[in-house]
Write a protein that holds these residues in place. Sequence first.
Motif, PDB file in Angstrom:
ATOM      1  N   MET A  29      33.625  31.738  50.900  1.00 36.53           N
ATOM      2  CA  MET A  29      34.077  32.898  51.667  1.00 36.53           C
ATOM      3  C   MET A  29      34.644  33.969  50.731  1.00 36.53           C
ATOM      4  SD  MET A  29      36.986  33.069  54.659  1.00 36.53           S
ATOM      5  CE  MET A  29      38.131  32.150  53.653  1.00 36.53           C
ATOM      6  N   ILE A  30      35.431  33.534  49.757  1.00 33.41           N
ATOM      7  CA  ILE A  30      36.017  34.478  48.798  1.00 33.41           C
ATOM      8  C   ILE A  30      34.929  35.099  47.937  1.00 33.41           C
ATOM      9  CG2 ILE A  30      37.633  34.710  46.863  1.00 33.41           C
ATOM     10  CD1 ILE A  30      38.904  34.166  49.706  1.00 33.41           C
ATOM     11  N   LEU A  31      33.989  34.281  47.492  1.00 31.36           N
ATOM     12  CA  LEU A  31      32.871  34.778  46.684  1.00 31.36           C
ATOM     13  C   LEU A  31      32.096  35.842  47.448  1.00 31.36           C
ATOM     14  CD1 LEU A  31      31.035  34.650  44.194  1.00 31.36           C
ATOM     15  CD2 LEU A  31      29.809  32.770  45.320  1.00 31.36           C
ATOM     16  N   TYR A  32      31.790  35.571  48.698  1.00 31.67           N
ATOM     17  CA  TYR A  32      31.067  36.542  49.516  1.00 31.67           C
ATOM     18  C   TYR A  32      31.849  37.844  49.645  1.00 31.67           C
ATOM     19  CZ  TYR A  32      28.940  38.845  53.487  1.00 31.67           C
ATOM     20  OH  TYR A  32      28.361  39.786  54.303  1.00 31.67           O
ATOM     21  N   THR A  40      32.204  40.813  40.864  1.00 32.57           N
ATOM     22  CA  THR A  40      31.303  39.837  40.264  1.00 32.57           C
ATOM     23  C   THR A  40      31.718  38.418  40.650  1.00 32.57           C
ATOM     24  OG1 THR A  40      32.634  39.560  38.254  1.00 32.57           O
ATOM     25  CG2 THR A  40      30.985  41.342  38.255  1.00 32.57           C
ATOM     26  N   GLU A  41      30.832  37.487  40.400  1.00 36.46           N
ATOM     27  CA  GLU A  41      31.155  36.090  40.671  1.00 36.46           C
ATOM     28  C   GLU A  41      32.329  35.643  39.803  1.00 36.46           C
ATOM     29  OE1 GLU A  41      29.171  31.632  40.591  1.00 36.46           O
ATOM     30  OE2 GLU A  41      27.857  33.382  40.540  1.00 36.46           O
ATOM     31  N   GLN A  42      32.362  36.092  38.560  1.00 36.48           N
ATOM     32  CA  GLN A  42      33.463  35.723  37.671  1.00 36.48           C
ATOM     33  C   GLN A  42      34.787  36.283  38.182  1.00 36.48           C
ATOM     34  OE1 GLN A  42      33.361  33.499  35.050  1.00 36.48           O
ATOM     35  NE2 GLN A  42      35.570  33.660  35.360  1.00 36.48           N
ATOM     36  N   GLU A  43      34.785  37.505  38.690  1.00 44.44           N
ATOM     37  CA  GLU A  43      36.003  38.078  39.263  1.00 44.44           C
ATOM     38  C   GLU A  43      36.454  37.271  40.481  1.00 44.44           C
ATOM     39  OE1 GLU A  43      35.684  42.801  38.167  1.00 44.44           O
ATOM     40  OE2 GLU A  43      34.395  42.023  39.760  1.00 44.44           O
ATOM     41  N   ALA A  44      35.496  36.847  41.297  1.00 45.90           N
ATOM     42  CA  ALA A  44      35.829  36.033  42.469  1.00 45.90           C
ATOM     43  C   ALA A  44      36.459  34.715  42.036  1.00 45.90           C
ATOM     44  CB  ALA A  44      34.581  35.768  43.303  1.00 45.90           C
ATOM     45  N   LYS A  45      35.903  34.091  41.009  1.00 42.79           N
ATOM     46  CA  LYS A  45      36.464  32.835  40.499  1.00 42.79           C
ATOM     47  C   LYS A  45      37.881  33.043  39.984  1.00 42.79           C
ATOM     48  CE  LYS A  45      32.100  30.690  39.195  1.00 42.79           C
ATOM     49  NZ  LYS A  45      31.229  30.258  38.086  1.00 42.79           N
ATOM     50  N   ASP A  46      38.095  34.118  39.230  1.00 43.24           N
ATOM     51  CA  ASP A  46      39.420  34.398  38.670  1.00 43.24           C
ATOM     52  C   ASP A  46      40.446  34.669  39.768  1.00 43.24           C
ATOM     53  OD1 ASP A  46      38.331  34.123  36.131  1.00 43.24           O
ATOM     54  OD2 ASP A  46      38.192  36.285  35.765  1.00 43.24           O
TER      55      ASP A  46
END
Length: 68
Positions: A29-32, A40-46
């Motif tokens: 959900m956060i990634l989306y 970016t996906e990396q920003e979502a992970k961070d």
Amino acid sequence: FQTEEEIITGIRTDDKEILASVYKSHFPMILYFITSNNGTEQEAKDIYQEAFILLYEKLRDKNFELSC
């Protein structure tokens, strides 16, 4: 599926299964949300990692009361 109380207790007691379950179940959900808003996906992970750590620390504080 865990109840809210089981999740809170699991986090407070370092239950690795609960921690992994909560982490994995909410990340998509956060990634989306992040990637839909030009992140970016990396920003979502961070961002997710930082928020998860904050939640973990707050729930481990014996004086913390969840009020939402």
